[in-house]
Design a protein around this motif. Structure first.
Motif, mmCIF file in Angstrom:
data_model
loop_
_atom_site.group_PDB
_atom_site.id
_atom_site.type_symbol
_atom_site.label_atom_id
_atom_site.label_comp_id
_atom_site.label_asym_id
_atom_site.label_seq_id
_atom_site.Cartn_x
_atom_site.Cartn_y
_atom_site.Cartn_z
ATOM 1 N N GLU A 22 0.825 -1.208 0.000
ATOM 2 C CA GLU A 22 0.000 0.000 0.000
ATOM 3 C C GLU A 22 0.867 1.268 0.000
ATOM 4 O OE1 GLU A 22 -2.895 -0.235 3.190
ATOM 5 O OE2 GLU A 22 -4.384 -0.794 1.684
ATOM 6 N N GLN A 23 1.959 1.270 0.783
ATOM 7 C CA GLN A 23 2.836 2.436 0.844
ATOM 8 C C GLN A 23 3.453 2.750 -0.516
ATOM 9 O OE1 GLN A 23 5.666 1.432 3.905
ATOM 10 N NE2 GLN A 23 4.321 2.076 5.570
ATOM 11 N N GLU A 24 3.687 1.716 -1.320
ATOM 12 C CA GLU A 24 4.305 1.908 -2.641
ATOM 13 C C GLU A 24 3.272 2.177 -3.733
ATOM 14 O OE1 GLU A 24 7.041 -1.256 -3.498
ATOM 15 O OE2 GLU A 24 8.395 -0.630 -1.888
ATOM 16 N N GLY A 25 2.013 2.381 -3.344
ATOM 17 C CA GLY A 25 0.984 2.705 -4.337
ATOM 18 C C GLY A 25 0.337 1.503 -4.987
ATOM 19 N N ARG A 26 0.404 0.345 -4.379
ATOM 20 C CA ARG A 26 -0.224 -0.895 -4.841
ATOM 21 C C ARG A 26 0.254 -1.329 -6.239
ATOM 22 N NH1 ARG A 26 -6.513 -0.305 -2.823
ATOM 23 N NH2 ARG A 26 -5.990 0.056 -0.636
ATOM 24 N N PRO A 27 1.561 -1.414 -6.408
ATOM 25 C CA PRO A 27 2.060 -1.837 -7.727
ATOM 26 C C PRO A 27 1.805 -3.323 -7.974
ATOM 27 C CG PRO A 27 3.881 -1.686 -6.186
ATOM 28 C CD PRO A 27 2.655 -1.184 -5.464
ATOM 29 N N GLU A 28 1.601 -3.658 -9.227
ATOM 30 C CA GLU A 28 1.366 -5.057 -9.618
ATOM 31 C C GLU A 28 2.696 -5.775 -9.807
ATOM 32 O OE1 GLU A 28 -1.622 -6.646 -9.961
ATOM 33 O OE2 GLU A 28 -2.574 -4.810 -9.232
ATOM 34 N N GLY A 29 2.715 -7.086 -9.485
ATOM 35 C CA GLY A 29 3.854 -7.934 -9.800
ATOM 36 C C GLY A 29 5.040 -7.845 -8.853
ATOM 37 N N GLN A 30 4.900 -7.182 -7.705
ATOM 38 C CA GLN A 30 6.023 -7.087 -6.767
ATOM 39 C C GLN A 30 5.721 -7.775 -5.438
ATOM 40 O OE1 GLN A 30 7.560 -3.138 -6.381
ATOM 41 N NE2 GLN A 30 7.659 -2.805 -8.578
ATOM 42 N N ASP A 31 4.762 -8.686 -5.490
ATOM 43 C CA ASP A 31 4.357 -9.358 -4.259
ATOM 44 C C ASP A 31 5.496 -10.145 -3.607
ATOM 45 O OD1 ASP A 31 4.067 -10.839 -6.619
ATOM 46 O OD2 ASP A 31 2.735 -12.289 -5.655
#
Length: 109
Positions: A22-31
């Motif tokens: 969430e802090q990083e803006g909810r980027p995709e593919g970095q789980d």
């Protein structure tokens, strides 16, 4: 018990990874990256907590360092109330105490 501890740790990691996401803006593919970072942070927290606990001496260690004793001293034996009462009753009264007690007994009659 070990499974419960692992489940608890996994839950902490999951929550921390979600916060990072969430802090990083909810980027995709970095789980996976978020999970690894969270795992590292949780591990560091646990390491610090353990180090703090290890730094606090136990009661036994305090006794050993202060007194050089190997174990805590034992308490002295205590007199039972029956023995104390028996000693009081069997001791003869002498002097003014005996006279005072007799005077009290006479005044009550």
């Amino acid at each position: 018990m070990e499974k419960t501890m692992q489940a608890s740790r996994d839950e902490k990691i999951r929550l921390r990874a979600y916060q990072i996401w969430e802090q990083e803006g909810r980027p995709e593919g970095q789980d996976l990256d978020h999970w690894q970072r969270a795992d590292s942070e949780i591990e560091q927290e646990q390491y610090q907590m353990q180090a703090e606990q290890d730094a606090i001496p136990s009661a036994t260690e305090e006794t050993e360092s202060a007194t050089q004793a190997i174990q805590a001293p034992e308490a002295p034996p205590s007199l039972s109330t029956d023995r104390v009462s028996a000693k009081r009753q069997s001791a003869p009264l002498t002097g003014s105490v005996a006279e005072n007690n007799q005077g009290v007994a006479r005044s009550k009659s």
